[in-house]
Motif scaffolding. Structure first.
Motif, PDB file in Angstrom:
ATOM      1  N   GLU A 252      14.853   0.729   8.707  1.00 32.07           N
ATOM      2  CA  GLU A 252      14.825  -0.542   8.144  1.00 32.07           C
ATOM      3  C   GLU A 252      14.837  -0.097   6.446  1.00 32.07           C
ATOM      4  OE1 GLU A 252      15.084  -3.671   9.573  1.00 32.07           O
ATOM      5  OE2 GLU A 252      15.234  -2.538  11.542  1.00 32.07           O
ATOM      6  N   ILE A 253      14.176   0.853   6.067  1.00 32.91           N
ATOM      7  CA  ILE A 253      14.216   1.218   4.586  1.00 32.91           C
ATOM      8  C   ILE A 253      14.583   2.558   4.359  1.00 32.91           C
ATOM      9  CG2 ILE A 253      12.736   1.481   2.799  1.00 32.91           C
ATOM     10  CD1 ILE A 253      10.823  -0.461   3.918  1.00 32.91           C
ATOM     11  N   GLY A 254      15.741   2.883   3.789  1.00 31.33           N
ATOM     12  CA  GLY A 254      16.377   4.324   3.602  1.00 31.33           C
ATOM     13  C   GLY A 254      16.006   4.532   2.111  1.00 31.33           C
ATOM     14  N   ARG A 309       4.007   5.187  -2.201  1.00 34.56           N
ATOM     15  CA  ARG A 309       2.643   4.193  -2.674  1.00 34.56           C
ATOM     16  C   ARG A 309       3.172   2.738  -2.884  1.00 34.56           C
ATOM     17  NH1 ARG A 309       2.453   6.134  -7.361  1.00 34.56           N
ATOM     18  NH2 ARG A 309       3.178   4.041  -8.334  1.00 34.56           N
ATOM     19  N   VAL A 310       4.311   2.390  -3.526  1.00 35.37           N
ATOM     20  CA  VAL A 310       4.772   1.217  -3.613  1.00 35.37           C
ATOM     21  C   VAL A 310       5.028   0.440  -2.129  1.00 35.37           C
ATOM     22  CG1 VAL A 310       6.730  -0.300  -4.266  1.00 35.37           C
ATOM     23  CG2 VAL A 310       5.916   1.231  -5.532  1.00 35.37           C
ATOM     24  N   LEU A 311       5.553   1.360  -1.301  1.00 40.98           N
ATOM     25  CA  LEU A 311       5.766   0.634   0.278  1.00 40.98           C
ATOM     26  C   LEU A 311       4.181   0.300   0.854  1.00 40.98           C
ATOM     27  CD1 LEU A 311       8.751   2.821   1.621  1.00 40.98           C
ATOM     28  CD2 LEU A 311       8.589   0.807   0.702  1.00 40.98           C
ATOM     29  N   SER A 312       3.386   1.467   0.578  1.00 43.15           N
ATOM     30  CA  SER A 312       2.334   1.150   1.191  1.00 43.15           C
ATOM     31  C   SER A 312       1.615  -0.296   0.580  1.00 43.15           C
ATOM     32  CB  SER A 312       1.532   2.235   0.967  1.00 43.15           C
ATOM     33  OG  SER A 312      -0.050   2.056   1.573  1.00 43.15           O
ATOM     34  N   GLU A 313       1.440  -0.243  -0.827  1.00 43.22           N
ATOM     35  CA  GLU A 313       0.884  -1.716  -1.466  1.00 43.22           C
ATOM     36  C   GLU A 313       1.616  -2.697  -1.158  1.00 43.22           C
ATOM     37  OE1 GLU A 313       1.267  -0.234  -5.389  1.00 43.22           O
ATOM     38  OE2 GLU A 313      -0.606   1.118  -5.401  1.00 43.22           O
ATOM     39  N   GLY A 315       2.710  -3.463   1.781  1.00 44.12           N
ATOM     40  CA  GLY A 315       2.249  -4.078   3.268  1.00 44.12           C
ATOM     41  C   GLY A 315       2.924  -3.221   4.469  1.00 44.12           C
ATOM     42  N   VAL A 316       3.753  -1.982   3.939  1.00 46.43           N
ATOM     43  CA  VAL A 316       4.317  -1.142   5.011  1.00 46.43           C
ATOM     44  C   VAL A 316       3.499  -0.221   5.476  1.00 46.43           C
ATOM     45  CG1 VAL A 316       6.268   0.389   5.434  1.00 46.43           C
ATOM     46  CG2 VAL A 316       6.626  -1.726   3.862  1.00 46.43           C
ATOM     47  N   THR A 317       2.974  -0.181   6.668  1.00 45.82           N
ATOM     48  CA  THR A 317       1.950   0.851   7.124  1.00 45.82           C
ATOM     49  C   THR A 317       2.730   2.190   7.329  1.00 45.82           C
ATOM     50  OG1 THR A 317       0.590  -1.010   8.199  1.00 45.82           O
ATOM     51  CG2 THR A 317       0.407   1.103   9.058  1.00 45.82           C
ATOM     52  N   LEU A 318       2.415   3.173   6.444  1.00 46.69           N
ATOM     53  CA  LEU A 318       3.172   4.469   6.701  1.00 46.69           C
ATOM     54  C   LEU A 318       2.390   5.211   7.857  1.00 46.69           C
ATOM     55  CD1 LEU A 318       3.909   4.751   3.023  1.00 46.69           C
ATOM     56  CD2 LEU A 318       5.447   4.065   4.765  1.00 46.69           C
TER      57      LEU A 318
END
Length: 318
Positions: A252-254, A309-313, A315-318
């Protein structure tokens, strides 16, 4: 920036002359197609117009600019920018011209309003659609060359009409180009159907090295400069590489990362469930909801850490 309508922008162009048209760094098909078509259209009206030479024009796009460029900046030039969202992405030889832009024609929602006046249409899939409407408002009769340049702009910014930004208006604009004589098959073959062996080898490299996070929802790919040198890749070979990860089933995010003079360059592509522009804005970049970019000081490693870091902040659970 004073916001104009299409008819007001056309009136501005009628009232002025000695136009110099600017493109952004690493100019893509939309930027080149817009600049070429607008320049040709203005010349057809008897105006003096040229596209400022950009050291990053590539062989794939340069034919559309033949006879249209100039290297110098006239003191009395009326400067128009096309497909440029902010001062930060002006061509390297045009950075000092941001404060002189009289008219901006763009479709990026995070446009920084650097020009004296302009039109910004975030809902428009390609800036080429906007240029087409401006030329129509000027009563310009599209020649096949203008139409083909506009088709390059529209088709490349929509992935040959595959991306979610494609609208009915986009398809109508493409039809206008076809009716005016654009050789759409020839454009499609060069832009979308033909790849050099070096590019196929790059695809193989990325297939082996792409990293996945969040159970496959996020794909992170990187192209080191040494791999570009090793494979003998050109900018034309990798013009459309940003969507590599997003094309993988389940992603969903490339994210594509390259080393650029300004640092680690991020290109982010997302499904409608996520917003690439919001992620990149947190790193000082911008773009569209489905396609955006940013640069991070350092290199590939720093850019990767920053976007994760931005994705995690966000709300994307990595």
């Amino acid at each position: 920036m004073k916001n104009l309508t299409v008819s007001e922008a056309a009136a501005f162009l009628r009232a002025h002359d000695n136009f110099l048209i600017l493109t952004h760094r690493r100019p893509d098909g939309d930027a080149v197609g817009c600049a070429a078509a607008l320049c040709e259209g203005l010349r057809s009206l008897g105006k003096t117009a040229a596209v400022l030479e950009n050291p990053q024009f590539t062989p794939k796009f340069r034919p559309y600019l033949e006879g249209l460029t100039r290297a110098d900046v006239p003191q009395d030039a009326c400067i128009v920018s096309v497909d440029i969202a902010s001062e930060r992405i002006f061509a390297y030889n045009a950075a000092e011209l941001a404060t002189r832009v009289a008219l901006c024609l763009d479709h990026h929602g995070r446009n920084t309003a650097y020009a004296a006046a302009g039109i910004v249409e975030p809902q428009t899939a390609a800036c080429g659609e906007l240029i087409l409407r401006v030329l129509q408002a000027l009563d310009v009769s599209l020649t096949p060359r203008m139409a083909e340049a506009l088709y390059v702009a529209i088709s490349t910014d929509t992935g040959c009409f595959r991306y979610s930004n494609t609208t009915a208006e986009t398809l109508r604009a493409a039809a206008v180009c076809k009716d005016a004589g654009a050789d759409t098959f020839a454009v499609n073959r060069v832009m979308f159907l033909t790849h050099r062996l070096a590019r196929l080898k790059l695809d193989a490299f990325l297939t082996e090295t792409t990293e996945f996070y969040a159970d496959g929802l996020v794909a992170v790919s990187a192209i080191p400069n040494e791999k570009i040198t090793e494979l003998g890749l050109t900018e034309d070979d990798i013009d459309d590489i940003s969507g590599f990860g997003r094309d993988i089933e389940g992603v969903e995010i490339g994210i594509m990362i390259r080393q650029a003079p300004e640092g680690g360059k991020l290109s982010v592509r997302t499904s409608p469930a996520y917003n690439a522009a919001e992620y990149c804005a947190k790193l000082g970049g911008g773009g569209h909801a489905a396609a955006a970019g940013a640069s991070v000081a350092g290199g590939i490693a720093e850019a990767k850490a920053a976007i994760l870091r931005v994705l995690s902040e966000s709300g994307v659970t990595l």
